[in-house]
Motif scaffolding. Structure first.
Motif, PDB file in Angstrom:
ATOM      1  N   ARG A  98       0.834  -1.220   0.000  1.00  0.00           N
ATOM      2  CA  ARG A  98       0.000   0.000   0.000  1.00  0.00           C
ATOM      3  C   ARG A  98       0.866   1.266   0.000  1.00  0.00           C
ATOM      4  O   ARG A  98       0.332   2.374  -0.075  1.00  0.00           O
ATOM      5  CB  ARG A  98      -0.917   0.013   1.216  1.00  0.00           C
ATOM      6  N   MET A  99       2.165   1.086   0.083  1.00  0.00           N
ATOM      7  CA  MET A  99       3.058   2.260   0.135  1.00  0.00           C
ATOM      8  C   MET A  99       3.591   2.517  -1.273  1.00  0.00           C
ATOM      9  O   MET A  99       4.677   2.077  -1.624  1.00  0.00           O
ATOM     10  CB  MET A  99       4.179   2.018   1.146  1.00  0.00           C
ATOM     11  N   ARG A 100       2.795   3.202  -2.072  1.00  0.00           N
ATOM     12  CA  ARG A 100       3.046   3.277  -3.510  1.00  0.00           C
ATOM     13  C   ARG A 100       3.243   4.708  -3.999  1.00  0.00           C
ATOM     14  O   ARG A 100       2.878   5.048  -5.118  1.00  0.00           O
ATOM     15  CB  ARG A 100       1.857   2.659  -4.257  1.00  0.00           C
ATOM     16  N   ARG A 101       3.786   5.579  -3.164  1.00  0.00           N
ATOM     17  CA  ARG A 101       3.879   6.988  -3.550  1.00  0.00           C
ATOM     18  C   ARG A 101       5.264   7.323  -4.117  1.00  0.00           C
ATOM     19  O   ARG A 101       6.279   6.996  -3.506  1.00  0.00           O
ATOM     20  CB  ARG A 101       3.618   7.858  -2.314  1.00  0.00           C
ATOM     21  N   VAL A 102       5.245   7.942  -5.299  1.00  0.00           N
ATOM     22  CA  VAL A 102       6.491   8.530  -5.799  1.00  0.00           C
ATOM     23  C   VAL A 102       6.586   9.882  -5.104  1.00  0.00           C
ATOM     24  O   VAL A 102       5.779  10.776  -5.345  1.00  0.00           O
ATOM     25  CB  VAL A 102       6.454   8.706  -7.339  1.00  0.00           C
ATOM     26  N   ARG A 103       7.532   9.999  -4.188  1.00  0.00           N
ATOM     27  CA  ARG A 103       7.545  11.208  -3.355  1.00  0.00           C
ATOM     28  C   ARG A 103       8.099  12.419  -4.095  1.00  0.00           C
ATOM     29  O   ARG A 103       7.621  13.524  -3.948  1.00  0.00           O
ATOM     30  CB  ARG A 103       8.380  10.963  -2.089  1.00  0.00           C
ATOM     31  N   GLU A 104       9.167  12.217  -4.879  1.00  0.00           N
ATOM     32  CA  GLU A 104       9.777  13.365  -5.566  1.00  0.00           C
ATOM     33  C   GLU A 104      10.654  12.879  -6.718  1.00  0.00           C
ATOM     34  O   GLU A 104      11.346  11.865  -6.582  1.00  0.00           O
ATOM     35  CB  GLU A 104      10.659  14.148  -4.583  1.00  0.00           C
ATOM     36  N   VAL A 105      10.589  13.605  -7.839  1.00  0.00           N
ATOM     37  CA  VAL A 105      11.584  13.375  -8.890  1.00  0.00           C
ATOM     38  C   VAL A 105      12.375  14.675  -9.006  1.00  0.00           C
ATOM     39  O   VAL A 105      11.784  15.748  -9.124  1.00  0.00           O
ATOM     40  CB  VAL A 105      10.933  13.022 -10.250  1.00  0.00           C
ATOM     41  N   ASP A 106      13.694  14.577  -8.913  1.00  0.00           N
ATOM     42  CA  ASP A 106      14.549  15.764  -8.972  1.00  0.00           C
ATOM     43  C   ASP A 106      15.510  15.588 -10.144  1.00  0.00           C
ATOM     44  O   ASP A 106      16.637  15.113  -9.983  1.00  0.00           O
ATOM     45  CB  ASP A 106      15.317  15.884  -7.638  1.00  0.00           C
ATOM     46  N   PRO A 107      15.047  15.976 -11.362  1.00  0.00           N
ATOM     47  CA  PRO A 107      15.885  15.721 -12.548  1.00  0.00           C
ATOM     48  C   PRO A 107      17.241  16.405 -12.456  1.00  0.00           C
ATOM     49  O   PRO A 107      18.245  15.850 -12.881  1.00  0.00           O
ATOM     50  CB  PRO A 107      15.057  16.283 -13.702  1.00  0.00           C
ATOM     51  N   ALA A 108      17.275  17.613 -11.856  1.00  0.00           N
ATOM     52  CA  ALA A 108      18.550  18.334 -11.807  1.00  0.00           C
ATOM     53  C   ALA A 108      19.566  17.579 -10.947  1.00  0.00           C
ATOM     54  O   ALA A 108      20.777  17.671 -11.161  1.00  0.00           O
ATOM     55  CB  ALA A 108      18.322  19.734 -11.254  1.00  0.00           C
ATOM     56  N   ASN A 109      19.060  16.835  -9.976  1.00  0.00           N
ATOM     57  CA  ASN A 109      19.960  16.023  -9.125  1.00  0.00           C
ATOM     58  C   ASN A 109      20.010  14.572  -9.612  1.00  0.00           C
ATOM     59  O   ASN A 109      20.610  13.725  -8.956  1.00  0.00           O
ATOM     60  CB  ASN A 109      19.469  16.076  -7.671  1.00  0.00           C
ATOM     61  N   ASP A 110      19.358  14.297 -10.746  1.00  0.00           N
ATOM     62  CA  ASP A 110      19.275  12.921 -11.249  1.00  0.00           C
ATOM     63  C   ASP A 110      18.896  11.958 -10.134  1.00  0.00           C
ATOM     64  O   ASP A 110      19.600  10.967  -9.870  1.00  0.00           O
ATOM     65  CB  ASP A 110      20.602  12.494 -11.902  1.00  0.00           C
ATOM     66  N   ALA A 111      17.776  12.242  -9.472  1.00  0.00           N
ATOM     67  CA  ALA A 111      17.372  11.411  -8.332  1.00  0.00           C
ATOM     68  C   ALA A 111      15.854  11.314  -8.239  1.00  0.00           C
ATOM     69  O   ALA A 111      15.132  12.228  -8.662  1.00  0.00           O
ATOM     70  CB  ALA A 111      17.928  12.001  -7.042  1.00  0.00           C
ATOM     71  N   ILE A 112      15.398  10.198  -7.711  1.00  0.00           N
ATOM     72  CA  ILE A 112      13.966   9.992  -7.475  1.00  0.00           C
ATOM     73  C   ILE A 112      13.808   9.427  -6.069  1.00  0.00           C
ATOM     74  O   ILE A 112      14.623   8.609  -5.633  1.00  0.00           O
ATOM     75  CB  ILE A 112      13.380   9.034  -8.550  1.00  0.00           C
ATOM     76  N   THR A 113      12.768   9.894  -5.365  1.00  0.00           N
ATOM     77  CA  THR A 113      12.504   9.396  -4.015  1.00  0.00           C
ATOM     78  C   THR A 113      11.145   8.703  -4.018  1.00  0.00           C
ATOM     79  O   THR A 113      10.145   9.310  -4.414  1.00  0.00           O
ATOM     80  CB  THR A 113      12.483  10.561  -3.002  1.00  0.00           C
ATOM     81  N   VAL A 114      11.141   7.433  -3.611  1.00  0.00           N
ATOM     82  CA  VAL A 114       9.884   6.672  -3.677  1.00  0.00           C
ATOM     83  C   VAL A 114       9.654   5.882  -2.395  1.00  0.00           C
ATOM     84  O   VAL A 114      10.601   5.503  -1.702  1.00  0.00           O
ATOM     85  CB  VAL A 114       9.885   5.669  -4.871  1.00  0.00           C
ATOM     86  N   ASP A 115       8.368   5.603  -2.139  1.00  0.00           N
ATOM     87  CA  ASP A 115       8.015   4.677  -1.065  1.00  0.00           C
ATOM     88  C   ASP A 115       8.539   3.281  -1.411  1.00  0.00           C
ATOM     89  O   ASP A 115       8.655   2.922  -2.591  1.00  0.00           O
ATOM     90  CB  ASP A 115       6.484   4.564  -0.952  1.00  0.00           C
ATOM     91  N   ALA A 116       8.706   2.470  -0.383  1.00  0.00           N
ATOM     92  CA  ALA A 116       9.277   1.129  -0.590  1.00  0.00           C
ATOM     93  C   ALA A 116       8.390   0.228  -1.433  1.00  0.00           C
ATOM     94  O   ALA A 116       8.878  -0.674  -2.115  1.00  0.00           O
ATOM     95  CB  ALA A 116       9.514   0.470   0.761  1.00  0.00           C
ATOM     96  N   GLY A 117       7.068   0.466  -1.417  1.00  0.00           N
ATOM     97  CA  GLY A 117       6.177  -0.448  -2.121  1.00  0.00           C
ATOM     98  C   GLY A 117       5.957  -0.092  -3.586  1.00  0.00           C
ATOM     99  O   GLY A 117       5.193  -0.772  -4.287  1.00  0.00           O
ATOM    100  N   VAL A 118       6.618   0.948  -4.067  1.00  0.00           N
ATOM    101  CA  VAL A 118       6.497   1.320  -5.483  1.00  0.00           C
ATOM    102  C   VAL A 118       7.155   0.226  -6.329  1.00  0.00           C
ATOM    103  O   VAL A 118       8.242  -0.246  -6.005  1.00  0.00           O
ATOM    104  CB  VAL A 118       7.174   2.689  -5.728  1.00  0.00           C
ATOM    105  N   THR A 119       6.481  -0.171  -7.401  1.00  0.00           N
ATOM    106  CA  THR A 119       7.071  -1.235  -8.223  1.00  0.00           C
ATOM    107  C   THR A 119       8.221  -0.677  -9.070  1.00  0.00           C
ATOM    108  O   THR A 119       8.269   0.530  -9.360  1.00  0.00           O
ATOM    109  CB  THR A 119       6.040  -1.866  -9.178  1.00  0.00           C
ATOM    110  N   LEU A 120       9.071  -1.582  -9.492  1.00  0.00           N
ATOM    111  CA  LEU A 120      10.195  -1.168 -10.343  1.00  0.00           C
ATOM    112  C   LEU A 120       9.677  -0.566 -11.650  1.00  0.00           C
ATOM    113  O   LEU A 120      10.204   0.450 -12.118  1.00  0.00           O
ATOM    114  CB  LEU A 120      11.092  -2.391 -10.589  1.00  0.00           C
ATOM    115  N   ASP A 121       8.631  -1.158 -12.215  1.00  0.00           N
ATOM    116  CA  ASP A 121       8.034  -0.596 -13.437  1.00  0.00           C
ATOM    117  C   ASP A 121       7.604   0.852 -13.216  1.00  0.00           C
ATOM    118  O   ASP A 121       7.799   1.710 -14.087  1.00  0.00           O
ATOM    119  CB  ASP A 121       6.778  -1.403 -13.825  1.00  0.00           C
ATOM    120  N   ALA A 122       6.989   1.128 -12.055  1.00  0.00           N
ATOM    121  CA  ALA A 122       6.487   2.482 -11.785  1.00  0.00           C
ATOM    122  C   ALA A 122       7.647   3.471 -11.664  1.00  0.00           C
ATOM    123  O   ALA A 122       7.515   4.644 -12.048  1.00  0.00           O
ATOM    124  CB  ALA A 122       5.639   2.490 -10.517  1.00  0.00           C
ATOM    125  N   VAL A 123       8.779   3.018 -11.151  1.00  0.00           N
ATOM    126  CA  VAL A 123       9.956   3.897 -11.086  1.00  0.00           C
ATOM    127  C   VAL A 123      10.459   4.200 -12.501  1.00  0.00           C
ATOM    128  O   VAL A 123      10.789   5.353 -12.823  1.00  0.00           O
ATOM    129  CB  VAL A 123      11.072   3.263 -10.217  1.00  0.00           C
TER     130      VAL A 123
END
Ligand code: FAD
Ligand code: 2HG
Ligand code: ZN
Length: 474
Positions: A98-123
């Motif tokens: 149930r922990m499926r939130r993409v918390r932040e995408v920071d393209p300038a830092n080439d980084a993404i922050t996601v909840d643990a339950g996010v699937t690899l496809d969703a990333v």
């Protein structure tokens, strides 16, 4: 309210999380208590599905009070039974789905922050939406989760160019076994302020805490791709081809996978729409992928020169280059379909080993002889990530036999494989982890000082031993 004990725990969990987040009874928990291969079936006191980091911390604190152990679970695609409970019906499965939130995408830092339950496809999708790419690719990516990828230090076909999950994690948020939340969600490339604590949790298989979120590295997209399927006369040629590819393609070499004929036969037999790219059978195949930001023409030149040289040196005997995205997907399907195809023929012994790349061919000859001596005719479904020295040396029952013979011989077969792995200074788990399957073997084959250090770490972080007991450490 009553004190928190194993008997009152479910009531307390329901009180804290709400009734629908706590499942009991086999009709609701069955999907969480067995693994996808059907190799493990346990039973749970309850399955809890928290929706946030705070809720995870609450579950951990309540379970600790009750003295009940926790089995973290993500997509339940793991290979070694680490995400399913034992048969005692006394453990709580904590599912992150149930922990499926993409918390932040920071393209300038080439980084993404996601909840643990996010699937690899969703990333992958979230990265793509920002013109970036996350390079971990697994056959299970529609179901497996980032928490599971971190906990198993997942590998896959992209390791050759981008490294394993360990190399792709910048920061983690973890609920520790005492219920404290460690906020290590930093997107820094450089941080030299002490021990690299996040790395403790990568590959820990849920034994040191529950990963609730991660900051991951992103990369520029590499839309220009060239995908080539080659026939190899033998494994030695496959290894020599790696050298040649590195020379011709340099950093453009994105993946180089090996498939034995036995593995390909299973896919052709059990996968709808799969077909052999060549008219005749060959002992081994290689799947090569080159990638570049935009220079497709350069990739074509590299393929022409590299594969041409490989023909001249008699390292390859046939080759086909994917001419469209559909053909590329079909070639990858032949490789990624092996797990499921092997599952279709019954029980399997999965040996996910690595040896120095230079020893791959000699190792395989020795290990082939060793398993044949134990169970004549045993089917060696060999394939893997040749660029990483990582073979999936999986065994299936001999043709025409039933599973019982394979299962009866499983200890002897496993020992035969691991003895040869040890003789080559290899690893008995290159990418899938130890889970429940390989814990005893690791205790027997790993260096005693290394094992003692691992136990020291476990005792320091989880003195009560409630985080995924029986997994990773005996
Ligand atoms: P699960 O199976 O749910 O759990 C795996 C382990 O991680 C367990 O020990 C569990 O307790 C722990 N865990 C899960 N979530 C957390 C969390 N949030 N915090 C702490 N611990 C946690 N693996 C590879 O490495 N390379 C491959 O190429 C590959 N290909 C695959 C292909 C197929 C078809 C399948 C079915 C599997 C494949 N796998 C591969 C194995 C599997 O997908 C990976 O191990 C994956 O990382 C597991 O993720 P998951 O979310 O399913 O974890
Ligand atoms: C792969 O490389 C996976 O396809 C799965 O690691 C291997 O099923 C297996 O044994
Ligand atoms: Zn693999």
């Amino acid at each position: 309210m009553n004190p928190t004990t194993p008997d009152t725990l479910v009531e307390h969990l329901r009180g804290a999380l709400g009734p629908t987040a706590v499942l009991t009874g086999p009709e609701d928990t069955d999907g969480y208590t067995a693994d996808w291969r059907g190799a493990y079936r346990g039973a749970a006191l309850a399955v809890v599905r928290p929706g946030s980091t705070d809720e995870v911390a609450t579950v951990v604190r309540l379970c600790r009070k009750a003295g009940v152990s926790i089995v973290p679970q993500g997509g339940n695609t793991g290979m070694c039974g680490g995400g399913v409970p034992d048969a005692s019906a006394t453990q709580v499965v904590l599912s992150t789905t149930r922990m499926r939130r993409v918390r932040e995408v920071d393209p300038a830092n080439d980084a993404i922050t996601v909840d643990a339950g996010v699937t690899l496809d969703a990333v992958h999708e979230a990265a793509r939406a920002h013109g970036r790419m996350f390079p971990l690719t697994l056959g299970s990516q529609g179901s497996c989760t980032i928490g599971g990828n971190v906990a198993t230090n997942a590998g896959g076909a992209g390791v050759l160019r981008y490294g394993m999950m360990r190399d792709l994690v910048l920061g983690l948020e973890v609920v520790l076994p005492d219920g404290q939340v460690w906020d290590g969600l930093r997107g820094l490339r450089k941080d030299n302020t002490g021990y690299d604590l996040k790395q403790l949790f990568v590959g820990a298989e849920g034994t040191l805490g529950i990963v609730t979120a991660a900051v991951l590295r992103l990369f520029p997209e590499t839309p220009a791709r060239a995908t080539v399927w080659v026939a190899l006369p033998d494994l030695g040629a496959g290894v020599a081809l790696l050298e040649l590819l590195k020379k011709h393609a340099g950093p453009r070499l994105g993946a180089y996978e090996l498939v034995s004929r036995t593995a390909l036969d299973l896919v052709l037999e059990h996968t709808v729409g799969a077909h052999d790219p060549f008219g005749q059978s060959h002992p081994w195949y290689g799947l090569i992928e080159l990638e570049d930001a935009d220079d497709a023409a350069r990739l074509e030149e590299v393929v022409e020169a590299g594969v041409g040289a490989a023909f001249e040196q008699e390292l390859v005997t046939d080759a086909v280059v994917a001419g469209s995205p559909a053909q590329r997907a079909a070639l990858w399907g032949l490789r990624e379909g092996i797990s499921e195809a092997q599952n279709a023929v019954g029980a399997s012994l999965k040996q996910d080993v690595s040896v120095p790349i230079s020893s791959l061919a000699a190792f395989t000859a020795d290990v082939d002889a060793a398993v044949e001596a134990v169970l004549p005719g045993v089917r060696r479904v060999t394939y893997g990530h040749v660029g990483d020295g990582n073979l999936h040396y999986n065994l299936s029952k001999p043709d025409g036999a039933d599973d019982a013979g394979l299962l009866d011989a499983s200890d002897a077969l496993t020992k035969a494989v691991y003895d040869v792995v040890a003789a080559y200074d290899g690893s008995l788990s290159a990418e899938h982890g130890l889970g429940r399957t390989k814990t005893a073997a690791a205790a027997a084959y790993k260096d005693p000082v290394e094992l003692a250090l691992m136990r020291t770490v476990k005792a320091a972080l989880d003195p009560a031993g409630t985080m995924n007991p029986g997994v990773l450490l005996a």
